[in-house]
Write a protein that holds these residues in place. Structure first.
Motif, mmCIF file in Angstrom:
data_model
loop_
_atom_site.group_PDB
_atom_site.id
_atom_site.type_symbol
_atom_site.label_atom_id
_atom_site.label_comp_id
_atom_site.label_asym_id
_atom_site.label_seq_id
_atom_site.Cartn_x
_atom_site.Cartn_y
_atom_site.Cartn_z
ATOM 1 N N SER A 36 0.824 -1.213 0.000
ATOM 2 C CA SER A 36 0.000 0.000 0.000
ATOM 3 C C SER A 36 0.855 1.259 0.000
ATOM 4 C CB SER A 36 -0.910 0.014 1.248
ATOM 5 O OG SER A 36 -1.781 -1.080 1.213
ATOM 6 N N ALA A 37 1.973 1.227 0.746
ATOM 7 C CA ALA A 37 2.809 2.425 0.849
ATOM 8 C C ALA A 37 3.775 2.584 -0.328
ATOM 9 C CB ALA A 37 3.596 2.373 2.156
ATOM 10 N N TYR A 38 3.991 1.515 -1.068
ATOM 11 C CA TYR A 38 5.031 1.536 -2.098
ATOM 12 C C TYR A 38 4.804 2.630 -3.145
ATOM 13 C CZ TYR A 38 8.387 -0.209 -5.530
ATOM 14 O OH TYR A 38 9.420 -0.322 -6.415
ATOM 15 N N PRO A 39 3.571 2.789 -3.716
ATOM 16 C CA PRO A 39 3.402 3.819 -4.749
ATOM 17 C C PRO A 39 3.778 5.215 -4.270
ATOM 18 C CG PRO A 39 1.538 2.326 -4.739
ATOM 19 C CD PRO A 39 2.332 2.003 -3.525
ATOM 20 N N VAL A 40 3.364 5.544 -3.048
ATOM 21 C CA VAL A 40 3.652 6.900 -2.525
ATOM 22 C C VAL A 40 5.147 7.049 -2.280
ATOM 23 C CG1 VAL A 40 3.113 8.567 -0.713
ATOM 24 C CG2 VAL A 40 1.375 6.926 -1.436
ATOM 25 N N ALA A 41 5.789 5.971 -1.794
ATOM 26 C CA ALA A 41 7.241 6.035 -1.562
ATOM 27 C C ALA A 41 7.996 6.227 -2.870
ATOM 28 C CB ALA A 41 7.701 4.760 -0.856
ATOM 29 N N ILE A 42 7.590 5.495 -3.915
ATOM 30 C CA ILE A 42 8.248 5.634 -5.228
ATOM 31 C C ILE A 42 8.061 7.052 -5.749
ATOM 32 C CG2 ILE A 42 8.164 4.864 -7.631
ATOM 33 C CD1 ILE A 42 9.593 2.955 -5.722
ATOM 34 N N LYS A 68 7.899 9.721 -4.100
ATOM 35 C CA LYS A 68 8.784 10.644 -3.371
ATOM 36 C C LYS A 68 10.246 10.198 -3.467
ATOM 37 C CE LYS A 68 7.503 12.335 0.556
ATOM 38 N NZ LYS A 68 7.072 12.482 1.957
ATOM 39 N N ASN A 69 10.521 9.171 -4.308
ATOM 40 C CA ASN A 69 11.892 8.662 -4.500
ATOM 41 C C ASN A 69 12.477 8.208 -3.156
ATOM 42 O OD1 ASN A 69 14.107 7.932 -6.045
ATOM 43 N ND2 ASN A 69 15.130 9.928 -5.810
ATOM 44 N N ILE A 70 11.610 7.547 -2.345
ATOM 45 C CA ILE A 70 12.037 7.016 -1.040
ATOM 46 C C ILE A 70 12.415 5.554 -1.232
ATOM 47 C CG2 ILE A 70 11.275 6.448 1.311
ATOM 48 C CD1 ILE A 70 9.455 8.904 1.190
ATOM 49 N N HIS A 71 13.564 5.172 -0.675
ATOM 50 C CA HIS A 71 14.024 3.786 -0.754
ATOM 51 C C HIS A 71 13.342 3.004 0.371
ATOM 52 C CE1 HIS A 71 16.504 0.288 -1.470
ATOM 53 N NE2 HIS A 71 16.899 0.309 -0.184
ATOM 54 N N LEU A 72 12.448 2.062 0.004
ATOM 55 C CA LEU A 72 11.682 1.273 0.957
ATOM 56 C C LEU A 72 12.253 -0.128 1.018
ATOM 57 C CD1 LEU A 72 9.299 1.124 2.879
ATOM 58 C CD2 LEU A 72 7.807 0.625 0.939
ATOM 59 N N GLU A 73 12.772 -0.497 2.186
ATOM 60 C CA GLU A 73 13.460 -1.779 2.368
ATOM 61 C C GLU A 73 12.746 -2.572 3.455
ATOM 62 O OE1 GLU A 73 17.803 -3.414 4.013
ATOM 63 O OE2 GLU A 73 17.441 -1.268 3.705
#
Length: 760
Positions: free
Chosen positions: A624-630, A632-637
């Protein structure tokens, strides 16, 4: 108990008659018997035979109308005609007025007549009839009574001129006694007494205020005013006039004047004495005479004392003195003329207060057989003397009680410092024994600490100047060396310049309470500050709710208007629909948070417990959070231990917790930031960590982030939301018997949220 009445219903409509019967049968207070007729002539015949209590009359009858029926009924029944309520199908003001002129008690329109209206109307008309009958009976009884009165009785009506001013009074009714002894003052002009009475009659008419007075008429005889006529007159207003009762009291007033003159000289002599002077009849056991001093001393008038008769002693003498007084009166059977017997006793005044008196009594007259018949006595009040004696005894008793009760310390001292006597409580306070006191080892100047010496010197100086010093606080050094706080007051004994007494109170407990009270005040101030902070948080929350709920609504309303005016542009349609959907979801999330926090506050949030796989919950949250993170160019690990067993929990609520933590991390992490999500097993618990490189939390705010309505203090970095998410997350975790914590090294240094959930 119900009243029984007969109702005659005259109406050619069977349905209406049945309706009236049904309505009235439901009356709980009255029991009605019904007679029904279709024609007016039949109704007249029924009235002659039955004498109903009330008639319900339809205006339009087949043979005659309602007004004709009333005329014929009044002609045949005259004064015994029952009251009538007229009913008509259509309301007509003209018919209603005519009906009222013919004597109808009330007028109802059938279409507007409910059961309640009919019951109330019938009941009111019957009650009015009953009251009129009672009034007529009362009126007849009244005039029969006044005709048999010995007093004069009259009813008078005002006579007025063209300007409405009263010029006289007309006799409307006089009883037999009044014709023989006419009331005076009925005309505007006459003697001085008559003119004054006329003005008072007018005043009664104008104000409505009654008066009762004696009217005395005088004539001039040898240049002296002599009473010629006397009346006892009572006047009360009656409509446009007044009602009067009066009697001739001339003979009585002349006799009273003669008696008063004969008594006046004796009374003046008796009233000049400062004591109470009385004459008492031993046989009748009552006062024959008493002077006016009794009223000054006790509040009873001489007349009231006489009226008490033989009950005088029983009513006024103190119960403890009553038998002694009876024994005192028996002594007069054996004394000689001129011999005086003294006696002291108590009498109750008119305010129920007791007074002490000292009497000196002697035989005034004897009967034919030589027995004492009347006593002459003089009574002097000695209340002040008795009170002084009693006060002295009570004062000594009180002091002895206080001294021996050990409620407070008492010591007798010399100004040179020696303690000459003390009670047990004082010795207990200072820790010395009675033997120490008797050996002369106790000195008040030695068990006073050095820092209190100056206070003692000031107290001694005050005592020398004023013979007393006001209570003050100090300390004593006990025999064991410990200190005790006290309050001390002192004064010199009467007729002494160097011997005094002191009252000492141990205030150790009071000092302890004062200390506790000071601590409570500090605690109360802190609690008040916390309450004020909570109120401020509520105010901020109200403002935040207004703003955050209105913002998506404004977007929805704005794009709704754009779509309505740009319906042909497909791109605008798609964009508008997307924005409306996004803001609606945002508003729904805000409302859902409010509902959750409301359930939490009321303790109504329930969990649906099932086996839950935490790995799936974390993967769902990351998806769910991945699209918003992408965006904002946030690296989600993520680092997830897939071997963790299922736990028993509410999957929806646990998903809500992780979604909140991860969405907050994305929200508060700037572009090109880093977020790491961990799931691992630690002993019998599952540990979830969300670590971000976002805006971080200040150390002042960190203890408050799980409280309701707290989101951050920096307005520039405040995100959309009510600040309820973390509070809800904490409560949900605690409902699963888990724990949630937050760590941050400060603003701009990221945040780590840790959730511990038990696997068993």
């Amino acid at each position: 108990m119900q009243n029984h009445y007969t109702v005659l219903i005259i109406d050619d409509c069977l349905e209406d008659r049945n309706t009236y019967c049904r309505y009235l049968q439901k009356d709980d207070e009255c029991n009605y018997q019904f007679l029904e007729q279709e024609y007016g002539k039949d109704g007249l015949e029924a009235c002659k035979q039955v004498q109903p209590d009330i008639i319900l009359l339809d205006y339009m009858l087949p043979d005659i109308n309602g007004l004709e029926f009333i005329q014929e009924l009044q002609s045949c029944c005259k004064d015994t005609s029952p009251p009538i309520i007229m009913l008509t199908g259509e309301g007509s003001e003209k018919i209603a007025v005519q009906a009222m002129k013919y004597g109808v008690e009330d007028y109802l329109v059938k279409a507007n007549t409910t059961a309640k209206i009919l019951r109330l109307t019938v009941r009111n008309v019957i009650e009015k009839k009953n009251l009129q009958q009672k009034l007529e009976v009362s009126k007849r009884r009244f005039f029969t009574s006044v005709e048999n009165m010995f007093d004069c009785f009259g009813i008078y009506v005002c006579i007025r001129d063209d300007n409405g001013r009263i010029t006289g009074f007309h006799r409307e009714y006089l009883n037999a006694a009044a014709w023989e002894n006419e009331l005076i003052g009925l005309e505007e002009h006459g003697s001085q007494e008559e003119e004054e009475l006329f003005k008072e009659y007018c005043q009664v008419i104008e104000t409505g205020k009654s008066f009762l007075k004696e009217v005395l008429c005088f004539s001039n005889h040898n240049n002296q005013q002599v009473l010629s006529k006397a009346y006892d007159v009572s006047i009360s207003k009656l409509e446009n006039g007044f009602v009067a009762t009066w009697r001739d009291i001339t003979k009585r007033k002349i006799s009273e004047q003669a008696l008063q003159e004969s008594q006046h000289l004796i009374q003046r002599i008796a009233d000049t004495t400062p004591d109470i002077l009385y004459l008492f009849d031993l046989e009748e056991q009552r006062n024959i005479y008493i002077n006016r001093q009794v009223q000054q001393r006790l509040g009873y008038s001489p007349l009231l004392i006489k009226k008490m008769g033989a009950d005088l002693f029983k009513n006024l003498v103190h119960p403890d003195d009553f038998q002694r007084l009876k024994n005192h009166l028996k002594k007069f059977a054996s004394i000689k003329d001129g011999e005086i017997l003294p006696f002291e006793y108590r009498i109750r005044d008119i305010q129920n207060q007791w007074h002490w008196f000292s009497s000196r009594d002697t035989v005034f007259t004897r009967s034919s057989d030589g027995k004492p018949q009347q006593l002459l006595g003089v009574v002097r009040e000695i209340t002040a003397q008795k009170q002084s004696e009693e006060a002295l005894r009570e004062s000594e008793a009180r002091f002895r009680y206080i001294y021996e009760s050990n409620m407070l310390g008492i010591m007798f001292w010399k100004t040179n410092g020696k303690v000459i006597d003390a009670n047990a409580r004082f010795l207990e306070i200072i820790g010395y024994s009675r033997e120490d006191l008797q050996a002369g080892l106790i000195r008040w100047d030695e068990f006073t600490p050095p820092e209190w010496k100056e206070v003692d010197r000031e107290a001694i100086e005050q005592i020398k100047n004023n013979r007393v010093c006001h209570p003050f606080e100090k300390e004593y050094i006990r025999k064991d060396g410990s200190r005790v706080p006290i309050v001390l007051g002192a004064c010199l004994l009467e007729n002494s310049i160097n011997t005094g007494v002191s009252f000492v109170i141990d205030i150790t407990e009071r000092k302890r309470i004062e200390k506790e009270r000071a601590q409570l005040l500090i605690s109360e101030r802190e609690a008040r500050e916390q309450a004020e902070a909570a109120n401020l948080a509520k105010d901020d929350f109200v403002a935040m709710v207004s703003h955050d709920l209105r913002s998506p609504l404004n977007a929805i309303l704005g794009w709704s208007q754009i779509l309505r005016s740009s319906s042909k542009d497909e791109a605008i349609k798609n964009r508008g629909a997307e924005i409306i959907e996004r803001n609606a979801k945002a508003q729904d999330a805000l409302i859902q948070d409010l509902l959750d926090i409301s359930r939490i506050i009321r303790g109504r949030l329930q969990l649906q417990m099932i086996p839950v796989k935490l790995e799936s919950i974390l993967n769902n949250a990351i998806d769910s959070a991945y699209p918003v993170a992408i965006a904002k160019n946030i690296h989600l690990e993520s680092e997830v231990d897939s071997n963790i067993n299922n736990m028993l929990g509410d999957a929806k609520r646990l998903q809500q917790v992780v979604d909140n933590l991860l969405s907050n991390a994305v929200k508060f992490t700037p572009e090109s930031g880093h977020i790491k999500v961990n799931l691992r097993k630690i002993e019998n618990n599952a540990q979830i960590k969300v670590i971000d490189t976002g805006s971080g939390i200040s150390k002042e705010l960190l203890p408050l982030i799980f409280e309701r309505f707290h989101q951050g203090s920096n307005i520039e970095t405040k995100q959309q939301g009510l600040g309820l998410g973390l509070a809800i997350a904490r409560h949900l975790v605690e409902l699963h018997n888990g724990k949630i914590t937050a760590e941050s090294r400060g603003e701009g240094k990221g945040t780590t949220f840790t959730v511990i959930l038990p696997l068993q």
